[in-house]
Design a protein around this motif. Structure first.
Motif, mmCIF file in Angstrom:
data_model
loop_
_atom_site.group_PDB
_atom_site.id
_atom_site.type_symbol
_atom_site.label_atom_id
_atom_site.label_comp_id
_atom_site.label_asym_id
_atom_site.label_seq_id
_atom_site.Cartn_x
_atom_site.Cartn_y
_atom_site.Cartn_z
ATOM 1 N N MET A 120 -10.539 -2.836 -4.363
ATOM 2 C CA MET A 120 -9.877 -2.436 -3.393
ATOM 3 C C MET A 120 -8.097 -2.419 -4.525
ATOM 4 O O MET A 120 -8.133 -4.200 -5.222
ATOM 5 C CB MET A 120 -9.268 -2.548 -1.807
ATOM 6 N N THR A 164 1.000 -1.614 0.091
ATOM 7 C CA THR A 164 0.048 -0.293 0.015
ATOM 8 C C THR A 164 0.908 1.200 0.336
ATOM 9 O O THR A 164 0.219 2.372 -0.521
ATOM 10 C CB THR A 164 -0.815 -0.135 1.243
ATOM 11 N N ASN A 168 -12.432 1.481 4.445
ATOM 12 C CA ASN A 168 -11.852 1.747 2.754
ATOM 13 C C ASN A 168 -12.656 0.535 2.043
ATOM 14 O O ASN A 168 -12.951 0.620 1.272
ATOM 15 C CB ASN A 168 -10.687 1.439 2.396
ATOM 16 N N TRP A 169 -13.260 -0.396 2.482
ATOM 17 C CA TRP A 169 -14.283 -1.706 2.053
ATOM 18 C C TRP A 169 -15.709 -1.608 2.037
ATOM 19 O O TRP A 169 -16.026 -2.084 1.847
ATOM 20 C CB TRP A 169 -13.113 -2.948 2.262
ATOM 21 N N SER A 213 -17.068 -4.862 -5.967
ATOM 22 C CA SER A 213 -15.872 -4.890 -6.288
ATOM 23 C C SER A 213 -15.826 -6.042 -7.347
ATOM 24 O O SER A 213 -14.428 -6.246 -7.375
ATOM 25 C CB SER A 213 -15.482 -6.067 -5.023
ATOM 26 N N GLU A 255 -11.862 3.405 -3.147
ATOM 27 C CA GLU A 255 -11.654 2.777 -1.275
ATOM 28 C C GLU A 255 -12.856 3.528 -0.372
ATOM 29 O O GLU A 255 -12.555 4.219 0.489
ATOM 30 C CB GLU A 255 -10.935 2.474 -0.943
ATOM 31 N N ARG A 313 -6.424 5.051 -6.123
ATOM 32 C CA ARG A 313 -7.444 4.021 -5.650
ATOM 33 C C ARG A 313 -8.752 4.723 -6.126
ATOM 34 O O ARG A 313 -10.147 4.627 -4.976
ATOM 35 C CB ARG A 313 -7.283 3.949 -4.177
ATOM 36 N N ARG A 352 -5.753 -6.044 0.655
ATOM 37 C CA ARG A 352 -6.699 -5.840 1.941
ATOM 38 C C ARG A 352 -8.572 -5.902 1.591
ATOM 39 O O ARG A 352 -9.310 -5.438 1.999
ATOM 40 C CB ARG A 352 -6.954 -3.801 0.751
ATOM 41 N N ARG A 353 -8.422 -6.636 0.086
ATOM 42 C CA ARG A 353 -9.620 -8.225 -0.689
ATOM 43 C C ARG A 353 -9.666 -8.485 0.908
ATOM 44 O O ARG A 353 -10.926 -8.914 0.777
ATOM 45 C CB ARG A 353 -9.207 -7.295 -1.818
#
Length: 302
Positions: A95, A22, A81-82, A126, A136, A157, A100-101
């Motif tokens: 993402m 990231t 963020n998700w 997604s 995000e 992003r 992070r997924r």
């Protein structure tokens, strides 16, 4: 929807740490000392627990969810963020970083239902990840809920087309702009650039492309927000990364980190405190190695 959150979710991290995957797009992350993995994890959990205790002691309704041990998710402390919540409608987001997924957890939604959070409809966008298109959630988009506006600065992003899809789903009008850090690189998330509260907005206009600043400020002022401008240095202290919440007495509380508070001038603090009680939390380890601050840690659920 009201602008201030009545209930927030926070995720206690199991494996917090500096994440090289990231950091490629997040200039706020700091690698110095990142090899002290166990020390960082210990301090991050201490900071997290301290933040939750402080918020609850000041009348903020916080639902805490524990991160799962596997797979290891170094950014799980930033759940905003998700996923996002919209009066029973829940949206899951694409993402950029693969690890992070793994944070998208339907079992977490079940836990929120047990806490009285409405989950009537789940919309999963997604799938845009398959086309390398990302958005995000409320990291990428700062929402003016009372005026159905979605502010977003474009970056790797934050994709324009996915933003338009979100706006189509929720009936928002996009307010797009470009924002750059000290090195001239696109700022990764809009919520480090700006915060929108009920009666005011905190924003780093210095980071916004010059020919776009006027339109952004005009839109904020036309919707009745007193604009508090912060500098680039204050943005790097996460002074744009705040969230307005309601305490149990229904009062407006603006939550910011101690670093953000310390960076603000007396005039800026006076303007903010005229509308909201200021509540600070100290999270230096999370800010340094995670590249996000207290707003990123708090996911609005109602």
């Amino acid at each position: 929807m009201r602008q201030a959150a009545a209930k927030i979710m926070m995720v206690r991290p199991a494996h917090f740490g500096y994440d090289p995957s990231t950091a490629k797009t997040n200039s706020f992350q700091d690698t110095e000392g990142s090899d002290q993995i166990l020390d960082i994890q210990h301090k991050a959990i201490e900071e997290f627990n301290g933040a939750v205790d402080t918020l609850r002691a000041n009348g903020v309704d916080v639902v805490v969810i524990d991160d799962t041990d596997e797979p290891k998710k170094p950014n799980a402390v930033f759940p905003n963020n998700w996923v996002s919540f919209h009066d029973g409608r829940v949206i899951l987001y694409p993402m950029l970083a693969e690890n992070r997924r793994w944070e998208r957890r339907l079992d977490l939604l079940d836990q929120l239902v047990d806490e009285g959070v409405a989950v009537d409809e789940i919309i999963d966008i997604s799938k845009y990840e398959e086309n390398n298109m990302f958005l995000e959630s409320t990291g990428s988009v700062v929402i003016d809920y009372e005026h159905d506006l979605a502010y977003a600065c474009l970056s790797s992003r934050t994709d324009r087309d996915v933003l338009n899809k979100l706006c189509e789903i929720n009936g928002y009008e996009p307010v797009l702009f470009e924002s750059f850090n000290k090195e001239g690189v696109a700022v990764y998330h809009t919520n480090v650039v700006m915060c929108i509260a009920s009666k005011y907005a905190v924003i780093c206009t210095e980071s916004i492309q010059a020919d776009q600043r006027f339109d952004v400020i005009r839109t904020l002022e036309e919707t009745g927000h007193e604009v508090v401008e912060i500098t680039m240095d204050q943005m790097y202290s996460f002074a744009g990364n705040m969230l307005e919440v309601l305490n149990h007495q229904g009062e407006s509380v603006i939550v910011m980190s101690q670093a953000a508070y310390d960076s603000l001038t007396e005039n800026q603090l006076n303007t903010i405190s005229a509308h909201s009680k200021i509540q600070t939390v100290s999270i230096p380890t999370i800010e340094k190695f995670g590249g996000g601050s207290v707003r990123c840690m708090m996911c609005r659920v109602s």
